[in-house]
Design a protein around this motif. Sequence first.
Motif, PDB file in Angstrom:
ATOM      1  N   GLU A 172       0.824  -1.221   0.000  1.00  0.00           N
ATOM      2  CA  GLU A 172       0.000   0.000   0.000  1.00  0.00           C
ATOM      3  C   GLU A 172       0.856   1.268   0.000  1.00  0.00           C
ATOM      4  O   GLU A 172       0.609   2.225   0.727  1.00  0.00           O
ATOM      5  N   ASN A 173       1.929   1.239  -0.819  1.00  0.00           N
ATOM      6  CA  ASN A 173       2.837   2.392  -0.929  1.00  0.00           C
ATOM      7  C   ASN A 173       3.515   2.763   0.384  1.00  0.00           C
ATOM      8  O   ASN A 173       3.911   3.913   0.585  1.00  0.00           O
ATOM      9  N   GLY A 174       3.634   1.797   1.288  1.00  0.00           N
ATOM     10  CA  GLY A 174       4.347   2.035   2.536  1.00  0.00           C
ATOM     11  C   GLY A 174       3.501   2.016   3.783  1.00  0.00           C
ATOM     12  O   GLY A 174       4.036   2.005   4.897  1.00  0.00           O
ATOM     13  N   ALA A 175       2.181   2.001   3.626  1.00  0.00           N
ATOM     14  CA  ALA A 175       1.305   2.083   4.796  1.00  0.00           C
ATOM     15  C   ALA A 175       1.230   0.775   5.579  1.00  0.00           C
ATOM     16  O   ALA A 175       1.004   0.792   6.792  1.00  0.00           O
ATOM     17  N   TYR A 176       1.404  -0.367   4.904  1.00  0.00           N
ATOM     18  CA  TYR A 176       1.214  -1.671   5.544  1.00  0.00           C
ATOM     19  C   TYR A 176       2.516  -2.457   5.427  1.00  0.00           C
ATOM     20  O   TYR A 176       2.925  -2.843   4.333  1.00  0.00           O
ATOM     21  N   VAL A 177       3.161  -2.692   6.558  1.00  0.00           N
ATOM     22  CA  VAL A 177       4.471  -3.341   6.585  1.00  0.00           C
ATOM     23  C   VAL A 177       4.373  -4.645   7.372  1.00  0.00           C
ATOM     24  O   VAL A 177       3.917  -4.656   8.519  1.00  0.00           O
ATOM     25  N   VAL A 178       4.805  -5.724   6.745  1.00  0.00           N
ATOM     26  CA  VAL A 178       4.702  -7.052   7.346  1.00  0.00           C
ATOM     27  C   VAL A 178       6.011  -7.802   7.147  1.00  0.00           C
ATOM     28  O   VAL A 178       6.585  -7.779   6.046  1.00  0.00           O
ATOM     29  N   ASP A 179       6.475  -8.460   8.172  1.00  0.00           N
ATOM     30  CA  ASP A 179       7.645  -9.330   8.108  1.00  0.00           C
ATOM     31  C   ASP A 179       7.176 -10.764   8.285  1.00  0.00           C
ATOM     32  O   ASP A 179       6.859 -11.179   9.400  1.00  0.00           O
ATOM     33  N   GLY A 180       7.115 -11.508   7.197  1.00  0.00           N
ATOM     34  CA  GLY A 180       6.585 -12.866   7.262  1.00  0.00           C
ATOM     35  C   GLY A 180       5.116 -12.845   7.609  1.00  0.00           C
ATOM     36  O   GLY A 180       4.272 -12.438   6.812  1.00  0.00           O
ATOM     37  N   THR A 181       4.788 -13.269   8.823  1.00  0.00           N
ATOM     38  CA  THR A 181       3.401 -13.231   9.303  1.00  0.00           C
ATOM     39  C   THR A 181       3.208 -12.172  10.385  1.00  0.00           C
ATOM     40  O   THR A 181       2.121 -12.037  10.934  1.00  0.00           O
ATOM     41  N   ALA A 195       9.809   4.358   1.445  1.00  0.00           N
ATOM     42  CA  ALA A 195      11.014   4.551   2.251  1.00  0.00           C
ATOM     43  C   ALA A 195      10.702   4.494   3.739  1.00  0.00           C
ATOM     44  O   ALA A 195      11.482   3.961   4.536  1.00  0.00           O
ATOM     45  N   HIS A 196       9.550   5.044   4.128  1.00  0.00           N
ATOM     46  CA  HIS A 196       9.161   4.969   5.538  1.00  0.00           C
ATOM     47  C   HIS A 196       8.897   3.525   5.941  1.00  0.00           C
ATOM     48  O   HIS A 196       9.322   3.081   7.021  1.00  0.00           O
ATOM     49  N   GLY A 197       8.189   2.788   5.079  1.00  0.00           N
ATOM     50  CA  GLY A 197       7.944   1.383   5.374  1.00  0.00           C
ATOM     51  C   GLY A 197       9.238   0.605   5.530  1.00  0.00           C
ATOM     52  O   GLY A 197       9.378  -0.221   6.449  1.00  0.00           O
ATOM     53  N   LEU A 198      10.190   0.865   4.653  1.00  0.00           N
ATOM     54  CA  LEU A 198      11.495   0.207   4.768  1.00  0.00           C
ATOM     55  C   LEU A 198      12.180   0.560   6.086  1.00  0.00           C
ATOM     56  O   LEU A 198      12.840  -0.286   6.699  1.00  0.00           O
ATOM     57  N   SER A 199      12.037   1.805   6.526  1.00  0.00           N
ATOM     58  CA  SER A 199      12.706   2.227   7.765  1.00  0.00           C
ATOM     59  C   SER A 199      12.218   1.423   8.966  1.00  0.00           C
ATOM     60  O   SER A 199      12.996   1.162   9.903  1.00  0.00           O
ATOM     61  N   LEU A 200      10.950   1.000   8.950  1.00  0.00           N
ATOM     62  CA  LEU A 200      10.439   0.175  10.058  1.00  0.00           C
ATOM     63  C   LEU A 200      11.117  -1.192  10.074  1.00  0.00           C
ATOM     64  O   LEU A 200      11.455  -1.721  11.149  1.00  0.00           O
TER      65      LEU A 200
END
Length: 281
Positions: free
Chosen positions: A67-76, A196-201
């Motif tokens: 979602e262009n950075g709004a939703y960040v998930v690592d695996g599950t 970029a914000h999503g990546l920062s998380l």
Amino acid sequence: MPIKLIAVDMDGTFLNDNKQYNKTRFLNQYKQLKQQGIRFVAASGNQLYTLQNYFLEIQNDIAYVAENGAYVVDGTEEVGFAHFSPDLVAEIIASLIENYQQALIVCGKKSAYSSVTVPQQAYQKLNKYFKKLKISNDLMHIDDQICKVTLNIAQCDENLLLEDLKAKDFIQNQSVKLVSSGFGFIDLIIPAQHKAHGLSLLQQKWQIADQDILAIGDNYNDLEMIQKAGFSFAMDNAVPELKQAARFTAKSNQQEGVLDVIDLLLAGEYPFQPSLNAVNF
């Protein structure tokens, strides 16, 4: 410097024009990336469910900036989810629904939603990009947290739409950011909640510095991610602004350019040798 994270856009970058990729080649690469401790992140304007659908064999093993950075998930594991306030969602939808109801896709955490007024022929396109899409009788009252509002420009005049959007109060006061994700869609997103914000998380979670990121993209919504990464690639088919911002250029999405870059990384070849400075592959 060692690369510890690869972030790739999907449409126009990792995927070819038929929304496919060389799965056999990539899965072999992914095994090697994992052995070397290199994280793989799918970073896209697409919804999470669409991204997971592309990686069924490893969907719980990789990470997503959706979602262009709004939703960040690592695996599950959910790492972050940003959404508009209900009042702002109501303002956005109310200002658009009269003239653009057939073009609206309201993107939430649980699903994306389109109006019953959307023409049937439009769903052939929408179903490619929204693997979880519900038809709603009332877009003003959706029981979900909304992180993005998308407009399908095939259902309206693009120039008039952009002119109208730029005049909206929520754009003028910078409560909402307007961005083109390409492929016939205009996205209304939360300011500063870009890729970029999503990546920062994920970087914070994994303790990875910007200089250790390899990012690859093709469109305007990849710009912040490209500017952030120590090693940045624009696809040969990328928009000029992204090519200008990126350090290097890869072959087009039709030529498996991303997979070629991954091969170079795995082999430790240029440009992952700091003494060399060429820019095209």
